[in-house]
Design an enzyme around this catalytic site. Structure first.
Site, PDB file in Angstrom:
ATOM      1  N   GLY A 138     -64.015  37.829  85.868  1.00  0.00           N
ATOM      2  CA  GLY A 138     -62.983  36.710  85.479  1.00  0.00           C
ATOM      3  C   GLY A 138     -61.177  37.283  85.084  1.00  0.00           C
ATOM      4  O   GLY A 138     -61.515  38.553  84.567  1.00  0.00           O
TER       5      GLY A 138
ATOM      6  N   ASN B 244     -52.016  29.204  89.120  1.00  0.00           N
ATOM      7  CA  ASN B 244     -53.635  29.205  89.579  1.00  0.00           C
ATOM      8  C   ASN B 244     -53.902  28.606  89.019  1.00  0.00           C
ATOM      9  O   ASN B 244     -54.753  29.218  87.712  1.00  0.00           O
ATOM     10  CB  ASN B 244     -53.146  29.968  90.411  1.00  0.00           C
ATOM     11  CG  ASN B 244     -52.326  30.140  92.303  1.00  0.00           C
ATOM     12  OD1 ASN B 244     -51.665  29.291  92.235  1.00  0.00           O
ATOM     13  ND2 ASN B 244     -52.440  31.367  92.589  1.00  0.00           N
TER      14      ASN B 244
ATOM     15  N   LYS C  79     -50.663  35.133  89.688  1.00  0.00           N
ATOM     16  CA  LYS C  79     -50.232  36.182  88.939  1.00  0.00           C
ATOM     17  C   LYS C  79     -49.671  36.713  87.198  1.00  0.00           C
ATOM     18  O   LYS C  79     -49.523  37.046  86.908  1.00  0.00           O
ATOM     19  CB  LYS C  79     -49.459  37.203  89.647  1.00  0.00           C
ATOM     20  CG  LYS C  79     -50.613  37.772  91.475  1.00  0.00           C
ATOM     21  CD  LYS C  79     -50.187  38.419  91.873  1.00  0.00           C
ATOM     22  CE  LYS C  79     -49.493  39.994  91.297  1.00  0.00           C
ATOM     23  NZ  LYS C  79     -50.816  40.831  91.348  1.00  0.00           N
TER      24      LYS C  79
ATOM     25  N   ASP D 221     -52.954  42.629  86.990  1.00  0.00           N
ATOM     26  CA  ASP D 221     -51.497  41.919  85.904  1.00  0.00           C
ATOM     27  C   ASP D 221     -51.419  41.959  84.850  1.00  0.00           C
ATOM     28  O   ASP D 221     -50.649  41.691  84.503  1.00  0.00           O
ATOM     29  CB  ASP D 221     -52.328  40.589  86.593  1.00  0.00           C
ATOM     30  CG  ASP D 221     -51.980  39.941  87.683  1.00  0.00           C
ATOM     31  OD1 ASP D 221     -51.463  40.181  88.654  1.00  0.00           O
ATOM     32  OD2 ASP D 221     -52.309  38.928  88.385  1.00  0.00           O
TER      33      ASP D 221
END
Length: 297
Positions: free
Chosen positions: A278, A11, A40, A245
């Protein structure tokens, strides 16, 4: 060097920072806006690559500017992108993220991620054969995740599943999972057991669950039924996006060191990741992780 195959989403994260979250019908003035590579799957791939794994990404992007940029970003991290497919007529997936006081609210539009098919998974059989660990999440179709689990089993590779976003897992898929990596809510939903304690759910899957617990760290369901805990690491949080993640990418990278050490390193990597804004930009390198762990001893 661990060879990690990541099957999952790619993404572009569209991140707005605000002093508070908007209520329904309310318009607020934000403080900052930025775009960051995310998803992810891609996040976990980058986390593993920065920590020294040899990573291959299997996923799907759109034939658009975001898709081209994201594929180039993965390649710049040393990740093999030969199995990143381009879905004609589909936009690259995005996540609209609002960050407030180090917490976040996220809306994901899957786009091309939902175009990843079981046939494409099967076409990438060589990637499964070459991997030491296969790592997947649930931001691509469940049928494709199941196909990835079947390929991992066919080639004798451990299959790690981060069951997020949370859904009830079909027994067919659950039976193929070597290691499940949920948080407490995801564990209950994955097993469709909302009334049971997480300790009771651990007992159902001995040796097959590592559960993240935020600041508290993580717990592992050992094969003998014992629960092995790893405390979290205290840091000053800036942005929690991508912490889970990072944990998963690290866990797959270091699993060959044994569950306790892999959990220790994964918790430390996850803690380091929240100290910068981020998802991918905050992920530590192996040198940064080693230095942080030396400081803790």
């Amino acid at each position: 060097m661990t060879r990690v195959l990541v099957v999952g989403s790619i993404n572009m994260d569209l991140v707005t920072t605000a002093r508070q979250f908007p209520r329904p019908g309310e318009t607020l003035t934000g403080q900052r806006f930025a775009t960051y590579p995310g998803g992810k799957g891609a996040n976990q791939a980058v986390a593993a690559a920065r920590l020294g794994a040899q990573v291959t990404m299997l996923g799907c992007v759109g034939d658009d500017a975001f898709g081209r940029e994201l594929k180039q970003t993965l390649a710049s991290e040393g990740i093999d992108t030969q199995w990143v497919f381009t879905a004609s007529g589909q936009p690259t997936g995005i996540a609209a993220i609002t960050v407030c006081d180090a917490e976040n609210a996220i809306i994901v539009v899957p786009g091309a991620n939902h175009a990843l098919t079981p046939e494409q998974i099967t076409a990438a059989a060589a990637a499964f054969a070459a991997a030491d660990v296969v790592l997947a999440q649930l931001e691509v179709p469940l049928a494709s995740v199941t196909a990835a689990a079947e390929q991992a089993q066919k080639h004798g590779k451990p299959f790690f599943l981060n069951p997020a976003p949370a859904v009830v897992l079909p027994q067919q898929l659950l039976d193929l999972v070597t290691l499940l990596t949920p948080n407490e809510y995801e564990l209950a939903l994955a097993l469709n057991e909302h009334a049971a304690s997480w300790q009771a759910l651990f007992a159902r899957l001995p040796g097959r669950v590592v559960m993240t617990q935020g600041k508290a760290g993580a717990s592992y369901s050992a094969p003998d039924g014992q629960i092995v805990g790893q405390p979290g690491f205290a840091v000053s949080a800036v942005d929690t996006t991508g912490a889970g993640d990072t944990f998963n990418g690290a866990l797959a990278t270091f699993w060959q060191l044994g569950a306790p050490e892999a959990m220790r390193r994964a918790c430390a990597a996850g803690a380091l990741s929240v100290t910068k804004p981020g998802a991918q930009s905050g992920m530590p390198t192996l040198a940064e992780l080693d230095r942080f762990l030396e400081q803790q001893s």
